[in-house]
Design a protein around this motif. Structure first.
Motif, PDB file in Angstrom:
ATOM      1  N   LYS A 186      58.898  49.565  23.779  1.00 18.97           N
ATOM      2  CA  LYS A 186      57.935  50.544  24.279  1.00 18.97           C
ATOM      3  C   LYS A 186      58.525  51.207  25.520  1.00 18.97           C
ATOM      4  O   LYS A 186      58.769  50.540  26.523  1.00 18.97           O
ATOM      5  CB  LYS A 186      56.596  49.884  24.606  1.00 18.97           C
ATOM      6  N   GLY A 187      58.782  52.498  25.411  1.00 20.81           N
ATOM      7  CA  GLY A 187      59.360  53.237  26.518  1.00 20.81           C
ATOM      8  C   GLY A 187      58.638  54.550  26.729  1.00 20.81           C
ATOM      9  O   GLY A 187      57.468  54.698  26.363  1.00 20.81           O
ATOM     10  N   VAL A 188      59.348  55.504  27.305  1.00 19.03           N
ATOM     11  CA  VAL A 188      58.769  56.814  27.595  1.00 19.03           C
ATOM     12  C   VAL A 188      59.732  57.887  27.107  1.00 19.03           C
ATOM     13  O   VAL A 188      60.947  57.801  27.317  1.00 19.03           O
ATOM     14  CB  VAL A 188      58.508  56.994  29.106  1.00 19.03           C
ATOM     15  N   LEU A 189      59.174  58.891  26.431  1.00 19.24           N
ATOM     16  CA  LEU A 189      59.928  60.072  26.038  1.00 19.24           C
ATOM     17  C   LEU A 189      59.495  61.216  26.947  1.00 19.24           C
ATOM     18  O   LEU A 189      58.327  61.599  26.964  1.00 19.24           O
ATOM     19  CB  LEU A 189      59.653  60.425  24.576  1.00 19.24           C
ATOM     20  N   ARG A 190      60.452  61.750  27.713  1.00 19.11           N
ATOM     21  CA  ARG A 190      60.142  62.826  28.652  1.00 19.11           C
ATOM     22  C   ARG A 190      60.763  64.133  28.153  1.00 19.11           C
ATOM     23  O   ARG A 190      61.930  64.161  27.781  1.00 19.11           O
ATOM     24  CB  ARG A 190      60.687  62.501  30.045  1.00 19.11           C
ATOM     25  N   TRP A 191      59.950  65.195  28.191  1.00 17.33           N
ATOM     26  CA  TRP A 191      60.426  66.523  27.830  1.00 17.33           C
ATOM     27  C   TRP A 191      60.694  67.312  29.106  1.00 17.33           C
ATOM     28  O   TRP A 191      59.892  67.305  30.031  1.00 17.33           O
ATOM     29  CB  TRP A 191      59.409  67.253  26.966  1.00 17.33           C
ATOM     30  N   LEU A 192      61.849  67.998  29.129  1.00 18.59           N
ATOM     31  CA  LEU A 192      62.244  68.810  30.277  1.00 18.59           C
ATOM     32  C   LEU A 192      62.418  70.256  29.831  1.00 18.59           C
ATOM     33  O   LEU A 192      62.864  70.518  28.702  1.00 18.59           O
ATOM     34  CB  LEU A 192      63.554  68.291  30.878  1.00 18.59           C
ATOM     35  N   ASP A 193      62.101  71.192  30.728  1.00 18.11           N
ATOM     36  CA  ASP A 193      62.290  72.592  30.383  1.00 18.11           C
ATOM     37  C   ASP A 193      63.746  72.993  30.599  1.00 18.11           C
ATOM     38  O   ASP A 193      64.590  72.166  30.952  1.00 18.11           O
ATOM     39  CB  ASP A 193      61.335  73.491  31.172  1.00 18.11           C
ATOM     40  N   SER A 194      64.041  74.290  30.390  1.00 15.04           N
ATOM     41  CA  SER A 194      65.422  74.766  30.490  1.00 15.04           C
ATOM     42  C   SER A 194      65.989  74.644  31.896  1.00 15.04           C
ATOM     43  O   SER A 194      67.203  74.694  32.082  1.00 15.04           O
ATOM     44  CB  SER A 194      65.512  76.220  30.011  1.00 15.04           C
ATOM     45  N   ASP A 195      65.102  74.500  32.893  1.00 11.55           N
ATOM     46  CA  ASP A 195      65.552  74.298  34.281  1.00 11.55           C
ATOM     47  C   ASP A 195      65.610  72.826  34.644  1.00 11.55           C
ATOM     48  O   ASP A 195      65.704  72.474  35.827  1.00 11.55           O
ATOM     49  CB  ASP A 195      64.614  75.034  35.242  1.00 11.55           C
ATOM     50  N   ASN A 196      65.504  71.982  33.619  1.00 13.74           N
ATOM     51  CA  ASN A 196      65.572  70.532  33.796  1.00 13.74           C
ATOM     52  C   ASN A 196      64.389  69.976  34.591  1.00 13.74           C
ATOM     53  O   ASN A 196      64.485  68.939  35.234  1.00 13.74           O
ATOM     54  CB  ASN A 196      66.886  70.121  34.479  1.00 13.74           C
ATOM     55  N   GLN A 197      63.273  70.705  34.532  1.00 14.99           N
ATOM     56  CA  GLN A 197      62.057  70.244  35.182  1.00 14.99           C
ATOM     57  C   GLN A 197      61.164  69.548  34.154  1.00 14.99           C
ATOM     58  O   GLN A 197      61.035  70.008  33.021  1.00 14.99           O
ATOM     59  CB  GLN A 197      61.303  71.421  35.820  1.00 14.99           C
ATOM     60  N   SER A 198      60.554  68.466  34.563  1.00 15.63           N
ATOM     61  CA  SER A 198      59.737  67.682  33.641  1.00 15.63           C
ATOM     62  C   SER A 198      58.518  68.458  33.182  1.00 15.63           C
ATOM     63  O   SER A 198      57.799  69.063  33.978  1.00 15.63           O
ATOM     64  CB  SER A 198      59.308  66.373  34.313  1.00 15.63           C
ATOM     65  N   ILE A 199      58.303  68.490  31.859  1.00 17.12           N
ATOM     66  CA  ILE A 199      57.124  69.127  31.287  1.00 17.12           C
ATOM     67  C   ILE A 199      56.034  68.074  31.068  1.00 17.12           C
ATOM     68  O   ILE A 199      54.898  68.232  31.487  1.00 17.12           O
ATOM     69  CB  ILE A 199      57.460  69.818  29.949  1.00 17.12           C
ATOM     70  N   ILE A 200      56.408  66.996  30.394  1.00 13.57           N
ATOM     71  CA  ILE A 200      55.431  65.966  30.063  1.00 13.57           C
ATOM     72  C   ILE A 200      56.168  64.694  29.652  1.00 13.57           C
ATOM     73  O   ILE A 200      57.317  64.731  29.209  1.00 13.57           O
ATOM     74  CB  ILE A 200      54.493  66.449  28.921  1.00 13.57           C
ATOM     75  N   GLY A 201      55.529  63.574  29.823  1.00 14.89           N
ATOM     76  CA  GLY A 201      56.059  62.297  29.369  1.00 14.89           C
ATOM     77  C   GLY A 201      55.084  61.649  28.409  1.00 14.89           C
ATOM     78  O   GLY A 201      53.868  61.688  28.624  1.00 14.89           O
ATOM     79  N   ARG A 202      55.582  61.094  27.345  1.00 15.30           N
ATOM     80  CA  ARG A 202      54.742  60.451  26.338  1.00 15.30           C
ATOM     81  C   ARG A 202      55.197  59.019  26.111  1.00 15.30           C
ATOM     82  O   ARG A 202      56.406  58.731  26.096  1.00 15.30           O
ATOM     83  CB  ARG A 202      54.829  61.206  25.013  1.00 15.30           C
TER      84      ARG A 202
END
Length: 344
Positions: A232-248
């Motif tokens: 059980k971990g976390v999947l983090r999405w980053l935008d094109s500027d490498n800024q975090s969008i959301i973590g699931r």
């Protein structure tokens, strides 16, 4: 570590092989009333690093499977997992050098089968690891009939000149250069859609504006350095500027490695990576909200041209069936390809 216990178990299995009836003998010491069958000679090789990590497991950081591993026997090369054409019609089938996984999850190499009734006198099997190093197995085998009812084998196995108990070997090697799949970052380099519906227009337009497109990246935060079922971990999405969008929240529900990979895993998709490049498959479950989860099929791929990639398949069929109840929607699949970002 499981290594020593598993190694001892395999030794026991190999030692027992000599007493089971699995391959034909052409001679029974002159007694035509008895048909003797003898097991073939097989070689089993486990490889680990100094810390006991399985270097044949594609999930291990530093595994050696990307090296040009081959066996050399009687002047012929046998590349790892290469299919061998069969030319002799007898029960001992020379399968070459193959990787397999034990029930414990340990990976090993198999070389064989060699006819157990043949005579071998200081025959050599060379393992070329593709990194400039080799190991040499030397073996001798002779079948003697003490009487028509009493066959006796005289067999010896050596690893680099040192006699071993059996034809099962545990080697300690330096790790390779392969990175860890877990705790890595992946840049989305391709996004594709498959739509089977009577009217694709609205679905296609919606998918074009869906989040996590080309240019975004994802980051895996796994609790351990090697993927395991149930992690059980976390999947983090980053935008094109490498800024975090959301973590699931991410749960790994299933892992299927190359040694047990079957075609049925990919049959439901129109396109998928070449079989030879797939290192393992994972089933992900991601929490999208309270009591809302979505499943993903993920293929971990390595190729000489594209490097390390994740092919992520998202089945959106039910989502769009609910969104467009008047359309006859059979299937909607979104495929994202993420390329591993390796720091220099």
């Amino acid at each position: 570590m499981k290594t020593n216990a598993l190694f001892s178990l395999c030794i026991g299995i190999i030692l027992c092989q000599a007493f089971f009836l699995t391959s034909c003998s052409e001679s029974n010491g002159g007694n035509d009333d008895i048909i003797w069958d003898f097991a073939p000679i097989n070689f089993i090789i486990a490889v680990q690093d100094a810390e006991g990590n399985d270097l044949l497991n594609p999930l291990t950081e530093g595994h050696i499977l990307e090296q040009d591993i081959k066996a050399i026997y009687q002047g012929k090369e046998y590349k790892l997992n290469e299919q061998v054409a069969q030319t002799r019609d007898y029960l001992a089938i020379l399968r070459g050098l193959q990787a397999f996984m034990t029930e414990d999850g340990r990976y090993m190499l198999f070389f064989g089968e060699l006819d157990g009734t043949d005579t071998y006198d200081n025959e050599t099997l060379t393992l070329d690891w593709g990194d400039g190093t080799t190991d040499v197995i030397t073996f001798s085998s002779r079948l003697t009939w003490n009487s028509p009812e009493d066959p006796e084998f005289n067999r010896h196995f050596y690893l680099n000149g040192v006699e071993q108990e059996s034809s099962t070997f545990l080697l300690t090697k330096e790790p390779g250069t392969s990175p860890a799949w877990s705790r890595s970052s992946w840049s989305i380099v391709d996004a594709d859609f498959y739509i089977d519906a009577e009217d694709k227009t609205d679905i296609h337009a919606d998918l074009q504006t869906a989040p996590y497109q080309i240019g975004c990246s994802l980051q895996l935060d796994n609790p351990s350095s090697i993927f395991s079922e149930g992690d059980k971990g976390v999947l983090r999405w980053l935008d094109s500027d490498n800024q975090s969008i959301i973590g699931r929240a991410l749960t790994i529900k299933r892992i299927v490695n190359f040694a047990e990979f079957t075609q049925d895993i990919t049959d439901k998709y129109q396109s998928y990576p070449p079989d030879a490049q797939i290192e393992f498959y994972m089933a992900w479950e991601i929490e999208l909200g309270k009591d809302v989860r979505r499943s993903y099929d993920v293929f971990a791929v390595h190729s000489p041209t594209d490097g390390y990639t994740l092919w992520i398949y998202e089945d959106l069929t039910k989502t769009y069936q609910a969104q467009y109840p008047d359309l006859q929607i059979e299937k909607v699949i979104r495929t994202l390809v993420g390329k591993m970002t390796i720091e220099e």
